[in-house]
Design a protein around this motif. Structure first.
Motif, short mmCIF file in Angstrom:
data_model
loop_
_atom_site.label_atom_id
_atom_site.label_comp_id
_atom_site.label_asym_id
_atom_site.label_seq_id
_atom_site.Cartn_x
_atom_site.Cartn_y
_atom_site.Cartn_z
N UNK A 109 0.82 -1.21 0.00
CA UNK A 109 0.00 0.00 0.00
C UNK A 109 0.85 1.26 0.00
N UNK A 110 1.84 1.32 0.91
CA UNK A 110 2.64 2.54 1.00
C UNK A 110 3.47 2.78 -0.26
N UNK A 111 3.93 1.70 -0.87
CA UNK A 111 4.64 1.86 -2.15
C UNK A 111 3.67 2.42 -3.20
N UNK A 112 2.44 1.90 -3.16
CA UNK A 112 1.45 2.32 -4.15
C UNK A 112 1.04 3.77 -3.97
N UNK A 113 0.82 4.20 -2.73
CA UNK A 113 0.36 5.57 -2.49
C UNK A 113 1.47 6.57 -2.78
N UNK A 114 2.73 6.18 -2.54
CA UNK A 114 3.84 7.10 -2.77
C UNK A 114 4.23 7.18 -4.24
N UNK A 115 4.01 6.08 -4.98
CA UNK A 115 4.35 6.06 -6.39
C UNK A 115 3.13 6.24 -7.30
N UNK A 116 1.99 6.47 -6.67
CA UNK A 116 0.73 6.44 -7.42
C UNK A 116 0.57 7.64 -8.35
N UNK A 117 -0.31 7.45 -9.32
CA UNK A 117 -0.68 8.55 -10.20
C UNK A 117 -1.60 9.51 -9.45
N UNK A 118 -1.81 10.65 -10.06
CA UNK A 118 -2.63 11.70 -9.43
C UNK A 118 -4.04 11.21 -9.13
N UNK A 119 -4.56 10.34 -9.97
CA UNK A 119 -5.94 9.85 -9.80
C UNK A 119 -6.08 9.02 -8.52
N UNK A 120 -5.07 8.18 -8.24
CA UNK A 120 -5.11 7.34 -7.04
C UNK A 120 -4.98 8.21 -5.79
N UNK A 121 -4.08 9.18 -5.83
CA UNK A 121 -3.89 10.08 -4.69
C UNK A 121 -5.15 10.92 -4.46
N UNK A 122 -5.82 11.30 -5.55
CA UNK A 122 -7.06 12.07 -5.43
C UNK A 122 -8.14 11.21 -4.76
N UNK A 123 -8.18 9.93 -5.12
CA UNK A 123 -9.16 9.03 -4.50
C UNK A 123 -8.90 8.92 -3.00
N UNK A 124 -7.62 8.86 -2.61
CA UNK A 124 -7.26 8.80 -1.19
C UNK A 124 -7.70 10.08 -0.48
N UNK A 125 -7.39 11.24 -1.08
CA UNK A 125 -7.75 12.53 -0.47
C UNK A 125 -9.26 12.69 -0.36
N UNK A 126 -9.99 12.29 -1.42
CA UNK A 126 -11.45 12.39 -1.41
C UNK A 126 -12.04 11.53 -0.29
N UNK A 127 -11.52 10.32 -0.14
CA UNK A 127 -12.02 9.43 0.91
C UNK A 127 -11.71 9.99 2.29
N UNK A 128 -10.53 10.61 2.43
CA UNK A 128 -10.15 11.21 3.70
C UNK A 128 -11.10 12.35 4.07
N UNK A 129 -11.40 13.23 3.12
CA UNK A 129 -12.30 14.35 3.39
C UNK A 129 -13.71 13.86 3.69
N UNK A 130 -14.16 12.82 2.95
CA UNK A 130 -15.50 12.27 3.19
C UNK A 130 -15.56 11.64 4.59
N UNK A 131 -14.49 10.97 4.99
CA UNK A 131 -14.44 10.34 6.31
C UNK A 131 -14.50 11.41 7.41
N UNK A 132 -13.74 12.48 7.26
CA UNK A 132 -13.75 13.54 8.27
C UNK A 132 -15.14 14.17 8.36
N UNK A 133 -15.81 14.30 7.23
CA UNK A 133 -17.17 14.85 7.25
C UNK A 133 -18.12 13.91 7.99
N UNK A 134 -17.97 12.59 7.78
CA UNK A 134 -18.81 11.62 8.49
C UNK A 134 -18.52 11.66 9.99
N UNK A 135 -17.26 11.83 10.35
CA UNK A 135 -16.88 11.91 11.77
C UNK A 135 -17.54 13.13 12.42
N UNK A 136 -17.49 14.27 11.72
CA UNK A 136 -18.10 15.49 12.28
C UNK A 136 -19.59 15.31 12.50
N UNK A 137 -20.28 14.71 11.54
CA UNK A 137 -21.73 14.49 11.66
C UNK A 137 -22.04 13.53 12.80
N UNK A 138 -21.24 12.46 12.88
CA UNK A 138 -21.48 11.46 13.93
C UNK A 138 -21.22 12.06 15.30
#
Length: 348
Positions: A235-264
């Motif tokens: 995973x760490x090799x993939x996230x560090x060497x990943x294309x912009x699309x994969x990193x964007x998916x990680x960032x999007x999921x992170x922001x969505x998770x933080x939003x769910x945490x705030x609501x909960x």
């Protein structure tokens, strides 16, 4: 065609069959191997020194640029800062040249038995997803297992949660592979919610980043049908060497998770406030099970004024003016809520 040229220069301690009969061949091989290990250790130390030198250089450049951008001081001071910055940039060119030389040297260095392969773990791991065992557990068994796991690993889970650098996180998880599991992810989620409820928003965001890393490791393990512990490095090799699309998916999921945490967290706070209010209301209930505040608010205004002023004579006068039915109805509610205690002096 397969290119076999990369295999022809493998350096092996015992790659020479002919040695002088007076030479202790096993000792010679051990000496060669030891010498190679020492060279590798020296190279590693050189890389560490270069990395430290590069970090110091970057910090100095940052400080000088901040000082130059601030524009404070006379022209002589600013000129000195510019000269120092130019000198640092020349030093940076030297560091960059050293780094390229080391990388080139490492690339051209022959492979050997110590660099061809290395252990991924210090223990044997059988690639099983564990889905079957997980499904067989009851809710009580899952809860008991998680409590035992947290009791044993809580310190290390919190240490992992405080990392942010991918390299540091990977190194720590490789040293503690047992943390790569659903129980760790669940603990981190609960921790994030509690931090948000305590209004520690920055720390919540920090731990949330680590939570998503763990969830991505678990997701990768599901996709590959492998043990999550064997997917840490991948995973760490993939996230560090990943294309912009994969990193964007990680960032999007992170922001969505933080939003769910705030609501909960907000929902849990509301639930806790409701529980506290209900407990307070239950504590207020009178002998007849009525809430004195609710009863007081629904009394006729003239009767309500009597209780608010605690004027007994006014209360008697007001009751006398009311119809017997209304007086009996309201006074019964006052007794059931504890607003009026009959024969209070006798009870005392």
């Amino acid at each position: 065609m397969v290119d076999y040229s990369k295999w022809k220069d493998i350096e092996i301690s015992d790659d020479e069959d002919d040695t002088h009969p007076n030479i202790d061949t096993p000792s010679l091989f051990r000496w060669r191997h030891q010498a190679r290990l020492e060279r590798m250790a020296e190279k590693e130390q050189e890389m560490i020194r270069l990395k430290k030198e590069k970090e110091e250089y970057e910090n100095q450049v940052k400080k000088l640029k901040q000082k130059l951008g601030g524009g404070k001081g006379d022209s002589t001071d600013m000129e000195d800062v510019k000269n120092a910055l130019l000198e640092l940039e020349r030093k940076g060119d030297t560091i960059l040249k050293k780094q390229k030389d080391l990388e080139k040297k490492e690339k051209l260095e022959p492979w050997n038995v110590d660099t061809i392969s290395a252990d991924g773990f210090s223990k044997t791991i059988i690639n099983k997803t564990g889905k079957g065992n997980e499904e067989e557990l009851s809710d009580e068994e899952r809860e008991k297992r998680m409590k035992e796991f947290v009791k044993k690993n809580e310190v290390n889970i919190k240490k992992y949660g405080m990392f942010r650098n991918f390299d540091d996180s990977r190194r720590f998880l490789m040293e503690n592979p047992e943390l790569a599991c659903e129980d760790t992810a669940n603990y981190l989620v609960i921790w994030c919610i509690n931090l948000e409820m305590e209004e520690k928003h920055d720390l919540m965001s920090h731990v949330a980043h680590q939570t998503i890393c763990m969830q991505f490791i678990l997701e990768l393990a599901k996709q590959l049908e492998r043990d999550p512990r064997s997917c840490i490095s991948a995973f760490f090799h993939r996230i560090q060497q990943a294309e912009a699309e994969y990193k964007k998916a990680f960032t999007d999921e992170l922001e969505a998770f933080k939003d769910r945490v705030r609501k909960r967290a907000e929902q849990k706070l509301q639930d806790l406030m409701k529980e506290a209010e209900e407990e307070e209301r239950q504590a207020r209930l009178g002998p007849g099970g009525l809430d004195p505040l609710e009863v007081l608010e629904t009394l006729p205004e003239e009767l309500k004024a009597c209780f608010e002023s605690q004027n007994i004579d006014l209360l008697k006068t007001t009751i006398a003016k009311m119809s017997p039915e209304d007086a009996a109805y309201h006074m019964k509610r006052c007794v059931d809520s504890g607003l009026w205690v009959p024969e209070a002096k006798n009870a005392e």
